[in-house]
Design a protein around this motif. Structure first.
Motif, mmCIF file in Angstrom:
data_model
loop_
_atom_site.group_PDB
_atom_site.id
_atom_site.type_symbol
_atom_site.label_atom_id
_atom_site.label_comp_id
_atom_site.label_asym_id
_atom_site.label_seq_id
_atom_site.Cartn_x
_atom_site.Cartn_y
_atom_site.Cartn_z
ATOM 1 N N MET A 195 0.843 -1.171 0.000
ATOM 2 C CA MET A 195 0.000 0.000 0.000
ATOM 3 C C MET A 195 0.892 1.240 0.000
ATOM 4 O O MET A 195 1.828 1.332 0.788
ATOM 5 C CB MET A 195 -0.886 -0.025 1.244
ATOM 6 C CG MET A 195 -1.787 1.171 1.348
ATOM 7 S SD MET A 195 -2.820 1.218 2.841
ATOM 8 C CE MET A 195 -3.798 -0.234 2.637
ATOM 9 N N THR A 196 0.597 2.179 -0.870
ATOM 10 C CA THR A 196 1.404 3.388 -0.921
ATOM 11 C C THR A 196 1.110 4.276 0.283
ATOM 12 O O THR A 196 0.059 4.175 0.914
ATOM 13 C CB THR A 196 1.125 4.187 -2.209
ATOM 14 O OG1 THR A 196 -0.216 4.698 -2.140
ATOM 15 C CG2 THR A 196 1.302 3.340 -3.452
ATOM 16 N N ASP B 138 0.446 7.431 0.240
ATOM 17 C CA ASP B 138 -0.710 8.282 -0.058
ATOM 18 C C ASP B 138 -2.018 7.534 0.187
ATOM 19 O O ASP B 138 -2.953 8.078 0.768
ATOM 20 C CB ASP B 138 -0.673 8.769 -1.512
ATOM 21 C CG ASP B 138 0.301 9.900 -1.720
ATOM 22 O OD1 ASP B 138 0.851 10.429 -0.733
ATOM 23 O OD2 ASP B 138 0.520 10.260 -2.889
ATOM 24 N N ARG B 139 -2.083 6.292 -0.267
ATOM 25 C CA ARG B 139 -3.297 5.492 -0.086
ATOM 26 C C ARG B 139 -3.548 5.256 1.407
ATOM 27 O O ARG B 139 -4.677 5.373 1.881
ATOM 28 C CB ARG B 139 -3.180 4.188 -0.852
ATOM 29 C CG ARG B 139 -4.423 3.344 -0.819
ATOM 30 C CD ARG B 139 -4.230 2.114 -1.709
ATOM 31 N NE ARG B 139 -5.375 1.246 -1.660
ATOM 32 C CZ ARG B 139 -6.459 1.365 -2.401
ATOM 33 N NH1 ARG B 139 -6.544 2.347 -3.279
ATOM 34 N NH2 ARG B 139 -7.460 0.516 -2.290
ATOM 35 N N HIS B 140 -2.511 4.944 2.142
ATOM 36 C CA HIS B 140 -2.635 4.714 3.585
ATOM 37 C C HIS B 140 -3.142 5.980 4.282
ATOM 38 O O HIS B 140 -4.048 5.915 5.127
ATOM 39 C CB HIS B 140 -1.293 4.272 4.166
ATOM 40 C CG HIS B 140 -1.333 4.063 5.637
ATOM 41 N ND1 HIS B 140 -1.971 2.997 6.219
ATOM 42 C CD2 HIS B 140 -0.829 4.812 6.658
ATOM 43 C CE1 HIS B 140 -1.853 3.097 7.533
ATOM 44 N NE2 HIS B 140 -1.164 4.180 7.821
ATOM 45 N N ALA C 156 -4.828 8.480 2.933
ATOM 46 C CA ALA C 156 -6.214 8.717 2.514
ATOM 47 C C ALA C 156 -7.172 7.866 3.343
ATOM 48 O O ALA C 156 -8.212 8.352 3.814
ATOM 49 C CB ALA C 156 -6.384 8.414 1.027
ATOM 50 N N LEU C 157 -6.824 6.607 3.553
ATOM 51 C CA LEU C 157 -7.672 5.715 4.347
ATOM 52 C C LEU C 157 -7.796 6.206 5.788
ATOM 53 O O LEU C 157 -8.881 6.145 6.375
ATOM 54 C CB LEU C 157 -7.132 4.286 4.316
ATOM 55 C CG LEU C 157 -7.309 3.560 2.988
ATOM 56 C CD1 LEU C 157 -6.516 2.261 2.982
ATOM 57 C CD2 LEU C 157 -8.780 3.300 2.717
ATOM 58 N N THR D 9 -12.551 0.195 -0.635
ATOM 59 C CA THR D 9 -11.109 0.199 -0.896
ATOM 60 C C THR D 9 -10.768 -0.550 -2.176
ATOM 61 O O THR D 9 -10.008 -1.522 -2.160
ATOM 62 C CB THR D 9 -10.342 -0.411 0.293
ATOM 63 O OG1 THR D 9 -10.826 -1.740 0.507
ATOM 64 C CG2 THR D 9 -10.519 0.409 1.547
ATOM 65 N N GLU E 161 -8.322 0.325 -7.721
ATOM 66 C CA GLU E 161 -8.301 1.561 -8.512
ATOM 67 C C GLU E 161 -9.719 2.089 -8.602
ATOM 68 O O GLU E 161 -10.660 1.321 -8.576
ATOM 69 C CB GLU E 161 -7.770 1.292 -9.926
ATOM 70 C CG GLU E 161 -6.316 0.918 -9.993
ATOM 71 C CD GLU E 161 -5.378 2.032 -9.575
ATOM 72 O OE1 GLU E 161 -5.717 3.211 -9.790
ATOM 73 O OE2 GLU E 161 -4.328 1.725 -9.027
ATOM 74 N N PHE F 268 -9.598 5.050 -6.441
ATOM 75 C CA PHE F 268 -9.285 5.613 -5.130
ATOM 76 C C PHE F 268 -10.162 4.989 -4.053
ATOM 77 O O PHE F 268 -11.316 4.679 -4.304
ATOM 78 C CB PHE F 268 -9.546 7.126 -5.101
ATOM 79 C CG PHE F 268 -8.897 7.879 -6.206
ATOM 80 C CD1 PHE F 268 -7.533 8.134 -6.177
ATOM 81 C CD2 PHE F 268 -9.634 8.335 -7.279
ATOM 82 C CE1 PHE F 268 -6.923 8.839 -7.204
ATOM 83 C CE2 PHE F 268 -9.032 9.038 -8.303
ATOM 84 C CZ PHE F 268 -7.676 9.285 -8.272
ATOM 85 N N PRO F 269 -9.636 4.901 -2.833
ATOM 86 C CA PRO F 269 -10.534 4.529 -1.736
ATOM 87 C C PRO F 269 -11.505 5.676 -1.495
ATOM 88 O O PRO F 269 -11.183 6.836 -1.756
ATOM 89 C CB PRO F 269 -9.590 4.334 -0.550
ATOM 90 C CG PRO F 269 -8.363 5.072 -0.883
ATOM 91 C CD PRO F 269 -8.272 5.130 -2.378
ATOM 92 N N HIS F 270 -12.685 5.358 -1.039
ATOM 93 C CA HIS F 270 -13.666 6.398 -0.752
ATOM 94 C C HIS F 270 -14.621 5.913 0.329
ATOM 95 O O HIS F 270 -14.677 4.729 0.644
ATOM 96 C CB HIS F 270 -14.430 6.807 -2.016
ATOM 97 C CG HIS F 270 -15.189 5.696 -2.651
ATOM 98 N ND1 HIS F 270 -14.592 4.820 -3.537
ATOM 99 C CD2 HIS F 270 -16.464 5.289 -2.519
ATOM 100 C CE1 HIS F 270 -15.484 3.930 -3.930
ATOM 101 N NE2 HIS F 270 -16.633 4.188 -3.322
#
Length: 94
Positions: free
Chosen positions: A1-2, A4-6, A8-9, A30, A33, A35-37
């Motif tokens: 997990m990048t 940025d993704r971490h 964002a979560l 999650t 692709e 983005f998580p939302h």
């Protein structure tokens, strides 16, 4: 997990807790692709839903966004952002 993704979560989880305090139903999505939302549902009118994303600007500041690119507010102010989501999903009864 990048990273940025971490991050964002983490922002989305904080917002989820605020929205649950307002009695809204939330589901953290999650997908790989794009983005998580956060999928937010008005429990009084389940057809009223909105997806909220967390993303950072080039300056590194994180913001919450509605799915249609409406900026809700700074990620550091989840209380205000939660109020704005609630107002978007509010139903006026006549």
């Amino acid at each position: 997990m990048t990273a940025d993704r971490h991050e964002a979560l983490e922002h989305l989880r904080r917002l989820a807790a605020q929205l649950e305090a307002h009695s809204f139903r939330v589901r953290l999505e999650t997908p790989a692709e794009p983005f998580p939302h956060l999928h937010v549902i008005n429990p009084m009118v389940p057809a009223r839903t909105e997806d909220v994303l967390a993303a950072h600007e080039e300056d590194g500041e994180w913001w919450f966004w509605l799915s249609w690119a409406g900026r809700l507010g700074h990620a550091g102010d989840v209380a205000t952002v939660a109020e704005r989501v609630v107002s978007v999903l509010h139903v006026i009864r006549r």
